[in-house]
Enzyme design. Structure first.
Site, PDB file in Angstrom:
ATOM      1  N   ASP A 128      -5.306   3.536  18.049  1.00 12.90           N
ATOM      2  CA  ASP A 128      -4.472   3.603  17.758  1.00 12.90           C
ATOM      3  C   ASP A 128      -3.632   3.877  18.348  1.00 12.90           C
ATOM      4  O   ASP A 128      -2.379   3.148  19.181  1.00 12.90           O
ATOM      5  CB  ASP A 128      -4.689   4.429  16.660  1.00 12.90           C
ATOM      6  CG  ASP A 128      -2.821   4.622  15.899  1.00 12.90           C
ATOM      7  OD1 ASP A 128      -2.938   3.655  15.244  1.00 12.90           O
ATOM      8  OD2 ASP A 128      -2.182   5.457  16.367  1.00 12.90           O
TER       9      ASP A 128
ATOM     10  N   LYS B 109       1.318  -2.284  14.753  1.00 14.92           N
ATOM     11  CA  LYS B 109       1.031  -2.058  16.139  1.00 14.92           C
ATOM     12  C   LYS B 109       0.114  -2.659  16.793  1.00 14.92           C
ATOM     13  O   LYS B 109       0.797  -3.000  18.050  1.00 14.92           O
ATOM     14  CB  LYS B 109       0.486  -0.490  16.278  1.00 14.92           C
ATOM     15  CG  LYS B 109       0.206  -0.264  15.615  1.00 14.92           C
ATOM     16  CD  LYS B 109      -0.139   1.816  15.482  1.00 14.92           C
ATOM     17  CE  LYS B 109      -0.960   2.025  14.137  1.00 14.92           C
ATOM     18  NZ  LYS B 109      -1.678   2.155  12.775  1.00 14.92           N
TER      19      LYS B 109
ATOM     20  N   LYS C 233       0.093   1.658  20.748  1.00 15.00           N
ATOM     21  CA  LYS C 233       1.272   2.579  20.725  1.00 15.00           C
ATOM     22  C   LYS C 233       1.858   2.718  22.163  1.00 15.00           C
ATOM     23  O   LYS C 233       2.877   2.587  22.386  1.00 15.00           O
ATOM     24  CB  LYS C 233       1.681   3.967  20.151  1.00 15.00           C
ATOM     25  CG  LYS C 233       1.211   3.880  18.545  1.00 15.00           C
ATOM     26  CD  LYS C 233       1.087   4.608  17.805  1.00 15.00           C
ATOM     27  CE  LYS C 233       0.981   4.714  16.152  1.00 15.00           C
ATOM     28  NZ  LYS C 233       0.388   6.211  16.206  1.00 15.00           N
TER      29      LYS C 233
ATOM     30  N   GLY D 224       0.741  -1.147   0.762  1.00 18.34           N
ATOM     31  CA  GLY D 224      -0.363   0.061   0.165  1.00 18.34           C
ATOM     32  C   GLY D 224       0.808   1.629   0.052  1.00 18.34           C
ATOM     33  O   GLY D 224       2.051   1.479  -0.640  1.00 18.34           O
TER      34      GLY D 224
END
Length: 434
Positions: free
Chosen positions: A203, A107, A207, A17
């Site tokens: 997200d 992640k 992390k 991608g």
């Protein structure tokens, strides 16, 4: 023997991608420089994509839709840029079991299954690198894993999601509300068509789990991370912060917490906070990322840069790839999992925090005393109070000292039930102040 004469390090690329396309391009265009840095040619052996016919820009002989077969072929390193949990978990475990090193930007997978991946890497002697999984091009994980390995890190706090930082920065500068700012961010391409993972904090929580694991030498998963998004942040919260010389940011906060008895634990959380405009993170605007690290010997460190995008993330991937290639050429190994501390994760309710609370209250004598009594009942100390009268009501702002989060939340619940309190307008945690 020169680097160009050494046996090539053959790379399988999974996914092509935005980031994968940049990695493939740079592997080709910078082949000579990469070979010189790695000590051997770094050769792209194949690219696994879902639909090879959709990639006319790539050599057809490199393309395949069978990722498992590509992993099983004669390759040395697997670079995974597909994302998600399955089938990527199965693919990477297979690669590691075969002694093939892995470079990944995944992640979500690391936040749930890093321990399993490290065990597989240790069993075969393969390397596992993942610099691109947090903060894009910013060199952050390698310093935590290696440069600061001899230090005692006490806190890692940062802006690790560009979408939410763009939205909050725009709300701060324009005075607009959350919904309209999110719409504008989507129009400009800063937010995905489905922004849930970003704006709801998933997200950043992934992390945070990775950062806490590395910083505190303990296994922390996304399930251990307290998570709140920015959907409840309104223009009134932004204005309240501005009046007090603060701004609002969504932060990932990972801390080493010491109890009264001397025992240590890890706190990992993601939520909106008010921070002083003088703080190093307050001036990080737009889609940029920044992470602030505190360590006993090194002191305060700041890492800043572009946290996402094809080229920045590809830079981190290629950095890992060169490290893996060097290890293979030199018969060495990269850093292994460091989880020796095995610190327990402290629940959010027991984590010490500070609150900023805005109230609309009746404008009559004794109201402040009632509010103060509610704080005292839960053992919460008040640091500052600000009151402004408006007709028959008053606006009351209370900032607390550090207290257990559960005690603070219980205090807010009790205050909301007071007859003199018309509305709890906003509640937000405060960071970056002594």
């Amino acid at each position: 023997m020169s680097a160009s004469q050494a046996k090539p390090v053959r790379v399988a690329l999974l996914g092509c991608g935005t980031v994968g396309g940049e990695v493939a391009r740079l592997l080709t265009e910078q082949a000579g420089e990469l070979a010189a840095r790695a000590g051997a040619p770094v050769e792209l052996a194949g690219i696994a994509v879902r639909r090879p016919d959709k990639h006319p820009e790539l050599p057809p002989e490199l393309l395949t839709s069978d990722a498992a077969a590509l992993i099983d072929s004669d390759v040395d390193v697997v670079v995974e840029l597909v994302g998600g949990i399955e089938p990527t978990r199965t693919w990477l475990l297979s690669a590691l079991a075969q002694g093939k090193s892995v470079v990944t930007a995944n992640k979500a997978l690391l936040a749930e299954h890093s321990a399993e991946l490290f065990v597989a890497a240790d069993a075969s002697g393969a390397d596992l690198y993942f610099e691109a999984s947090v903060a894009g091009a910013i060199p952050l994980l390698r310093p935590l894993r290696e440069s600061l390995a001899g230090d005692r890190i006490t806190r890692v706090m940062g802006i690790v999601n560009g979408t939410t930082n763009y939205i909050l920065s725009a709300m701060d500068s324009t005075g607009a509300g959350y919904a309209e700012t999110l719409d504008e961010a989507s129009r400009l391409g800063y937010a995905e068509a489905d922004p849930t993972a970003d704006v709801d904090g998933y997200d950043a929580a992934s992390k945070a789990a990775i950062l806490a694991s590395l910083a505190f030498h303990s296994r922390v998963t996304i399930a251990d991370v307290h998570r709140e998004g920015i959907g409840a942040v309104g223009a009134s919260d932004i204005r309240a912060a501005q009046v007090l010389g603060r701004t609002v940011k969504l932060l990932a906060i990972c801390e080493r917490v010491t109890s009264d008895d001397g025992s240590e634990s890890v706190s990992a959380r993601v939520h909106p906070v008010m921070i002083p405009r003088s703080h190093q993170l307050a001036g990080v605007n737009g889609a940029f990322n920044a992470v602030y690290v505190e360590a006993d010997a090194a002191g305060e460190l700041m890492f800043y840069g572009q946290g996402a995008g094809g080229s920045p993330t590809a830079s981190a991937v290629l950095g890992d790839l060169v490290a893996v290639a060097r290890n293979k050429v030199g018969n060495g190994h990269g850093p292994r999992e460091s989880a020796h501390a095995a610190l327990p994760v402290r629940p959010m309710g027991q984590t010490p925090t500070r609150y900023h609370i805005s109230l609309d209250v009746a404008d009559r004598p004794g109201v402040l005393a009632q509010v103060a009594q509610a704080f005292a009942a839960h053992g919460v100390s008040i640091a500052a109070v600000r009151q402004r009268d408006k007709h028959s009501t008053a606006s009351l702002v209370v900032v607390t000292h550090l207290a257990a989060d559960a005690a603070l939340q219980s205090t807010v619940d009790d205050i909301a039930r007071l007859d003199a309190v018309h509305e709890v307008v906003s509640v937000m945690r405060v960071e970056g102040e002594d």
